[in-house]
Design a protein around this motif. Structure first.
Motif, short mmCIF file in Angstrom:
data_model
loop_
_atom_site.label_atom_id
_atom_site.label_comp_id
_atom_site.label_asym_id
_atom_site.label_seq_id
_atom_site.Cartn_x
_atom_site.Cartn_y
_atom_site.Cartn_z
N SER A 471 32.91 82.67 -5.39
CA SER A 471 33.86 81.83 -6.14
C SER A 471 34.86 81.17 -5.20
O SER A 471 35.24 80.01 -5.39
CB SER A 471 34.59 82.68 -7.18
N ALA A 472 35.29 81.92 -4.19
CA ALA A 472 36.22 81.34 -3.22
C ALA A 472 35.58 80.15 -2.50
O ALA A 472 36.23 79.12 -2.26
CB ALA A 472 36.65 82.40 -2.21
N ILE A 473 34.29 80.27 -2.17
CA ILE A 473 33.59 79.18 -1.50
C ILE A 473 33.39 78.00 -2.44
O ILE A 473 33.56 76.83 -2.04
CB ILE A 473 32.24 79.67 -0.94
N GLU A 474 33.05 78.28 -3.69
CA GLU A 474 32.87 77.20 -4.66
C GLU A 474 34.18 76.41 -4.85
O GLU A 474 34.16 75.21 -5.06
CB GLU A 474 32.40 77.76 -6.00
N GLN A 475 35.31 77.10 -4.75
CA GLN A 475 36.59 76.44 -4.92
C GLN A 475 37.07 75.69 -3.68
O GLN A 475 37.87 74.77 -3.79
CB GLN A 475 37.67 77.47 -5.30
N SER A 476 36.57 76.08 -2.50
CA SER A 476 37.13 75.54 -1.25
C SER A 476 36.02 75.18 -0.28
O SER A 476 35.66 75.97 0.61
CB SER A 476 38.07 76.58 -0.62
N ASN A 477 35.45 73.99 -0.44
CA ASN A 477 34.42 73.54 0.48
C ASN A 477 34.44 72.03 0.58
O ASN A 477 34.99 71.33 -0.28
CB ASN A 477 33.04 74.05 0.04
N ASP A 478 33.84 71.52 1.64
CA ASP A 478 33.62 70.09 1.78
C ASP A 478 32.25 69.89 2.40
O ASP A 478 31.45 70.84 2.49
CB ASP A 478 34.74 69.43 2.60
N GLU A 479 31.96 68.69 2.86
CA GLU A 479 30.61 68.42 3.38
C GLU A 479 30.31 69.16 4.67
O GLU A 479 29.14 69.30 5.06
CB GLU A 479 30.42 66.90 3.60
N ASN A 480 31.35 69.68 5.35
CA ASN A 480 31.15 70.33 6.64
C ASN A 480 31.10 71.85 6.57
O ASN A 480 30.76 72.50 7.56
CB ASN A 480 32.27 69.93 7.60
N GLY A 481 31.46 72.41 5.42
CA GLY A 481 31.49 73.87 5.33
C GLY A 481 32.52 74.32 4.30
O GLY A 481 32.77 73.63 3.31
N PHE A 482 33.14 75.46 4.55
CA PHE A 482 34.10 76.00 3.60
C PHE A 482 35.22 76.70 4.35
O PHE A 482 35.16 76.90 5.56
CB PHE A 482 33.39 76.99 2.66
N TRP A 483 36.28 77.03 3.60
CA TRP A 483 37.37 77.81 4.18
C TRP A 483 37.74 78.91 3.20
O TRP A 483 37.76 78.73 2.00
CB TRP A 483 38.58 76.92 4.48
N LEU A 484 37.97 80.09 3.76
CA LEU A 484 38.31 81.25 2.94
C LEU A 484 39.79 81.57 3.06
O LEU A 484 40.42 81.26 4.08
CB LEU A 484 37.50 82.47 3.39
N PRO A 485 40.36 82.22 2.05
CA PRO A 485 41.73 82.72 2.18
C PRO A 485 41.81 83.73 3.33
O PRO A 485 40.83 84.40 3.65
CB PRO A 485 42.00 83.40 0.83
N VAL A 486 42.98 83.82 3.93
CA VAL A 486 43.18 84.76 5.03
C VAL A 486 42.74 86.17 4.64
O VAL A 486 42.16 86.90 5.44
CB VAL A 486 44.67 84.76 5.45
N SER A 487 42.99 86.54 3.40
CA SER A 487 42.73 87.91 2.96
C SER A 487 41.27 88.31 3.00
O SER A 487 40.95 89.49 3.13
CB SER A 487 43.27 88.10 1.54
#
Length: 598
Positions: A471-487
């Motif tokens: 879910s975190a990846i589905e909420q935070s991605n673009d064409e180059n990859g994704f970003w996760l929360p620090v936690s």
């Protein structure tokens, strides 16, 4: 110090051909997972680090309200028979036999095992309340595993169970879990909504789901933009606009009209010049009856009536029936029950309908209450009936009315009247008030304050660990990859020297990584002898929230800090880099923690 050159991080430039959702594509491309078989995945180094971080967040919050157990994956058939779910779970359960021919299954959930422990060990109200939990693999034989880790056959679940002396105690345990779940998902940086939900095969009286809006989701959430109302489609209700009934035709009694070849709601409505809202839809189903003896029919005919423009909700139907699997009738079954072909089915004579001696069960959607002069099938080929009024023309008992329909976007909120929205979502957590279903059926008893033997009341609470990550990846991605929360990111910072053959750049990068590590920052050093562009692409791909680029600005005593989510670049003095990133990482960690929602 973690050095990329010494780790196994198999990044890919292309996603697998069968990957449809972002999380599946990027988890494979970033080297987090690899598929072993349909719905079965291996978690590689980066994936396992994230899963462990998520599990630790869950464990910390659960330790504040409960006690951690570790239960068997193999379950004997007997405990599932005791609860009545050995048959009810159907083909979703993995079943096997040991060498002695004894039936076993792989655990889908642990209500039975936990209740068995309670039955044997809990004796007095003084031992209550209890909250027991575990974080462990679960197994479900999904017919269509899909979307990477979103729908698998083996997955990690935090499941917990509460035992209380009375409903007031259960209310407290339920609220503890509700609040703990909010803290968990806040710390994981997820944007989520809590919705009223249907209890399904779990049983029980009250249930809430924790949902993340995503086009990758298979659940539908109905919500009001003006008030706090939100519910799963399986539970949602709405306020419908009044519908004007048709004027009676003829003497007002059921009147046959010729409708040659008109089998669909739309065709009949157009042919007769009426709205589908003035029609009654007939659905013919067969419900499984797993409790029936072997010498009796194991299918119950079910006849369902809805408003012509409404759709049946399968979960609401299952709840109304309290039955197992439900399927449409076959043509020969329809003929036997209705004495008519499909397309012309209706309610007249429903009280006498049966199949193989089993009387048909009737269910009528509550939106048809008080309606008059509806149009329905005549149970005769090429004919329909006008002037059909429920209860006058066919009997409907009070327990045969039910909420059976799916809500449509734009219908009015049941609380405030605002048009409702419908959106896809991923379920990340689910809490249930189970009541006495398992403790009663499995014989759990304790003595109350008066020395009387009573049945403890139960709750069940689940979190999908992998679904938090996806879910975190589905909420935070673009064409180059994704970003996760620090936690939950496998590393908080990646340090990237642009040229490892330059001794100054490499030594500076190593020193920065050492200082960050000493300051408690989780850091990865990309010490590979690769072109800067390759390293930057990999850094963008694998979900690490901050990148330190050590390049030509070292001669000026500076490095670049790139925030993956915004791509914001900040030049920072090397002497300040540790305190800068420690504060930045700390701020992002604190930002992901907010007060529990009411």
């Amino acid at each position: 110090m973690h050095r990329w050159s010494q780790l196994f991080i198999p990044t890919l430039r292309e996603a697998p051909a069968d990957a449809e959702v972002a999380s599946h594509k990027f988890l494979v491309r970033a080297g987090y997972i690899r598929q072993l078989a349909a719905g079965i995945y291996s978690y590689l180094f980066l994936g396992q680090r994230s899963i462990l971080k998520i599990s630790n967040i869950v464990r910390y919050e659960m330790d504040n309200i409960g006690q951690e157990f570790n239960l068997p994956v193999l379950h004997p058939r007997e405990i599932w028979e005791a609860s009545g779910r050995w048959s009810a779970m159907g083909e979703n359960m993995f079943r096997l036999q040991d060498r002695g021919g004894r039936d076993l299954c792989l655990g889908m959930t642990e209500e039975e095992v936990m209740t068995e422990i309670a039955r044997k060990e809990l004796r007095s109200y003084k031992q209550l309340p209890q909250i027991w939990y575990q974080i462990q693999s679960k197994f479900r034989d999904e017919p269509r595993p899909k979307s990477g880790l979103l729908r698998t056959r083996q997955f990690t679940m935090k499941d917990s169970y509460s035992f209380d002396i009375d409903p007031a105690g259960l209310d407290v345990s339920y609220q503890k879990h509700y609040d703990a779940y909010c803290r968990i998902f806040d710390r994981c940086g997820l944007k989520y909504v809590v919705v009223e939900a249907h209890s399904g095969a779990m049983g029980g009286s009250q249930s809430h789901e924790f949902m993340v809006y995503s086009d990758a989701g298979e659940d539908l959430v109905v919500s009001c933009p003006s008030c706090l109302y939100a519910a799963n489609m399986e539970k949602a209700t709405s306020r419908l606009e009044p519908v004007k009934d048709l004027e009676p035709a003829g003497d007002g009694n059921p009147l046959e009209v010729h409708t040659p070849g008109m089998k669909t709601i739309e065709d009949v409505a157009k042919f007769l010049g009426v709205s589908p809202k003035n029609k009654m839809k007939t659905l013919a189903m067969m419900a499984a009856d797993p409790s029936a003896p072997s010498d009796k029919p194991r299918n119950i005919p079910v006849v369902i009536f809805l408003r012509g423009d409404h759709m049946l909700n399968d979960a609401k139907l299952a709840a109304a029936l309290g039955a197992g699997e439900v399927r449409p009738m076959q043509p020969e079954e329809i003929q036997e029950v209705f004495r008519a072909p499909a397309g012309f089915l209706g309610p007249i004579g429903v009280e006498k309908m049966q199949s193989k001696g089993v009387k048909a069960k009737l269910l009528v959607d509550s939106t048809l209450k008080d309606r008059k002069n509806l149009i329905a099938g005549a149970n005769k080929e090429d004919y329909h009936l006008r002037n059909i009024t429920p209860q006058r023309d066919f009997p409907v008992a009070e327990n045969e009315w039910a909420d059976l329909r799916s809500i449509a976007a734009g219908e009015s909120c049941p609380n405030c009247g605002t048009p409702l929205k419908v959106a896809k979502a991923v379920e990340i957590g689910h809490i249930f008030k189970l009541g006495y279903k398992y403790s009663e059926s499995m014989g759990a008893r304790v003595l109350d304050q008066n020395g009387k033997e009573v049945t403890p009341i139960m709750g069940s609470y689940g979190i999908g660990i992998e679904r938090i990550l996806t879910s975190a990846i589905e909420q935070s991605n673009d064409e180059n990859g994704f970003w996760l929360p620090v936690s939950m990111a496998p590393f908080e910072v990646i340090v990237v020297p642009t040229n490892v053959t330059d001794a100054k750049l490499l030594s500076t990068s190593e020193e920065i990584a050492r200082q960050l590590e000493a300051a408690g920052v989780d850091v990865l050093l990309d010490d590979r002898d690769e072109r800067p562009g390759v390293k930057f692409k990999d850094a963008d791909l694998i979900g690490i929230p901050f990148r330190v680029t050590v390049g030509k600005k070292v001669t000026e005593g500076q490095v670049e800090v790139v925030q993956r989510s915004t791509r914001e670049i900040q030049n920072v003095n090397i002497r300040d880099i540790t305190s800068y990133l420690r504060n930045l990482v700390g701020q992002r960690t604190e930002a992901s923690v907010s007060p529990a929602k009411p």
